[in-house]
Design an enzyme around this catalytic site. Structure first.
Site, PDB file in Angstrom:
ATOM      1  N   HIS A  10       1.346  19.577 -34.952  1.00 39.78           N
ATOM      2  CA  HIS A  10       0.986  20.893 -34.655  1.00 39.78           C
ATOM      3  C   HIS A  10       2.454  21.874 -34.605  1.00 39.78           C
ATOM      4  O   HIS A  10       2.698  22.867 -35.379  1.00 39.78           O
ATOM      5  CB  HIS A  10       0.507  21.222 -33.493  1.00 39.78           C
ATOM      6  CG  HIS A  10      -0.987  20.628 -33.568  1.00 39.78           C
ATOM      7  ND1 HIS A  10      -1.164  19.545 -32.447  1.00 39.78           N
ATOM      8  CD2 HIS A  10      -2.112  21.045 -33.789  1.00 39.78           C
ATOM      9  CE1 HIS A  10      -2.640  19.206 -32.710  1.00 39.78           C
ATOM     10  NE2 HIS A  10      -2.960  20.240 -33.365  1.00 39.78           N
ATOM     11  N   GLN A  61     -18.188  23.232 -34.532  1.00 41.46           N
ATOM     12  CA  GLN A  61     -17.753  22.141 -35.332  1.00 41.46           C
ATOM     13  C   GLN A  61     -17.951  20.934 -35.198  1.00 41.46           C
ATOM     14  O   GLN A  61     -17.457  19.919 -35.728  1.00 41.46           O
ATOM     15  CB  GLN A  61     -16.194  22.572 -36.085  1.00 41.46           C
ATOM     16  CG  GLN A  61     -15.181  22.213 -35.006  1.00 41.46           C
ATOM     17  CD  GLN A  61     -13.893  22.671 -35.285  1.00 41.46           C
ATOM     18  OE1 GLN A  61     -13.520  23.923 -35.557  1.00 41.46           O
ATOM     19  NE2 GLN A  61     -12.992  21.829 -35.897  1.00 41.46           N
TER      20      GLN A  61
HETATM   21  O1  PAF Z   1      -7.863  21.423 -37.454  1.00 44.86           O
HETATM   22  C1  PAF Z   1      -8.447  21.935 -36.225  1.00 44.86           C
HETATM   23  O2  PAF Z   1      -7.501  21.773 -35.304  1.00 44.86           O
HETATM   24  C2  PAF Z   1      -9.593  23.005 -36.391  1.00 44.86           C
HETATM   25  O3  PAF Z   1     -10.536  22.341 -37.262  1.00 44.86           O
HETATM   26  C3  PAF Z   1      -9.015  24.471 -36.637  1.00 44.86           C
HETATM   27  C4  PAF Z   1      -8.510  24.684 -38.027  1.00 44.86           C
HETATM   28  C5  PAF Z   1      -8.161  24.856 -35.232  1.00 44.86           C
HETATM   29  C6  PAF Z   1     -10.652  25.147 -36.453  1.00 44.86           C
HETATM   30  O4  PAF Z   1     -11.150  24.985 -35.157  1.00 44.86           O
END
Ligand code: PAF
Length: 289
Positions: free
Chosen positions: A42, A66
């Site tokens: 990140h 998700q």
């Molecule tokens: O990759 C992730 O951490 C997630 O899928 C995202 C893009 C933040 C969407 O919730």
């Protein structure tokens, strides 16, 4: 003295005011959407944004929509304090930490459904996952209004889905996909690595080993995808308790399987080790890593 912490904003009006101020100041806004439990992968996205944009916003939001019913939503690591420290260290300007009720207002009923590129691989094993990802990412883009957004290549299919959505829906955001950051022994960095026991962490190396071997085989002249896949499966299944969701060699644009590795192809996999589901991928052929 440690760096000042970035401004953490939870409320939508406060976010809108902060974004409007950046816009008035004529600043290009880079955006890194995350679910927190931040790691070097990140932070590399934050740095990429900072190199191109005058202001960098990061979101931390574990998006319930998700995750499937039997997935790790409730145990997904939530480490906000540590995340804010890390973001201070790499100079993020603003951190958006919305609440569920703001992201999904009462009566919420509108979804983003991306077609073909979302269907194979993760789409097969995690039904509804990309619908949740595309929906929340579009919402975050609408709220943060970035000029550019940064995603990691480890989530190769996710980046492909977001590119498709942005092109199809004329979303005015440039999508940047940055290299996977790996531990020194090759394991791709992931928030889920922290679920692994020390011995499972060792066994998890079979993911990268199998991808590396696929790269070597192509470099040595092998072109038959099935032969390469057999070798990859053999390497993975040598790890006690490894369970393969998929191991595939696909066209890097369509994500459809290829029989023969031509100029370039993508080896991509999802494997459970000790019940932790890990994903990774590697380009093969001329554009290999
Ligand atoms: O990759 C992730 O951490 C997630 O899928 C995202 C893009 C933040 C969407 O919730």
């Amino acid at each position: 003295m440690s760096d000042p912490r970035p401004r953490a904003i939870a409320s939508l009006p406060e976010l809108r005011a902060a974004i409007a101020a950046l816009r008035r100041a004529g600043k290009r806004i880079g955006f890194v959407p995350t679910m927190g439990a931040l790691h070097e992968g990140h932070l590399s996205l934050v740095r990429a944004s900072k190199a191109e944009c005058a202001a960098t916003a990061v979101s931390i939001y574990v998006n319930p929509r998700q995750f499937g019913p039997n997935e790790d939503f409730s145990k997904y690591p939530r480490t906000l304090e540590a995340d804010l420290e890390l973001l201070a260290g790499c100079g993020a300007d603003l951190v958006f930490t919305p609440q569920d009720a703001d992201v999904y207002p009462p009566g919420f009923a509108s979804w983003v459904e991306v077609g073909a590129v979302a269907e194979p691989l993760e789409g097969q094993f995690r039904p509804g996952h990309f619908r949740g990802v595309a929906t929340v990412v579009l919402k975050l883009f609408n709220l943060v209004q970035p000029d550019a957004a940064y995603f990691g290549r480890k989530d190769y299919q996710q980046a492909a889905v977001i590119r498709r959505m942005v092109a199809d829906l004329h979303v005015p955001v440039e999508i940047r996909v940055c290299p996977t950051v790996r531990e020194p022994d090759g394991l791709a960095m992931s928030s889920r690595n922290r679920y692994l026991s020390p011995s499972a962490r060792q066994r998890a190396l079979v993911l990268w080993k199998s991808l590396e071997r696929a790269g070597e085989m192509v470099a040595e002249g092998e072109r038959d995808a099935e032969k390469i896949l057999r070798e990859m499966r053999r390497i993975i299944l040598a790890a006690e308790d490894a369970r393969i969701d998929y191991v595939a060699i696909v066209d890097p644009d369509t994500l459809q399987p290829v029989e023969t590795v031509q100029k370039s192809a993508l080896a991509i996999l999802a494997v459970k080790i000790e019940n932790t589901r890990l994903i990774d991928n590697r380009m093969l052929g001329e554009s290999g890593e």
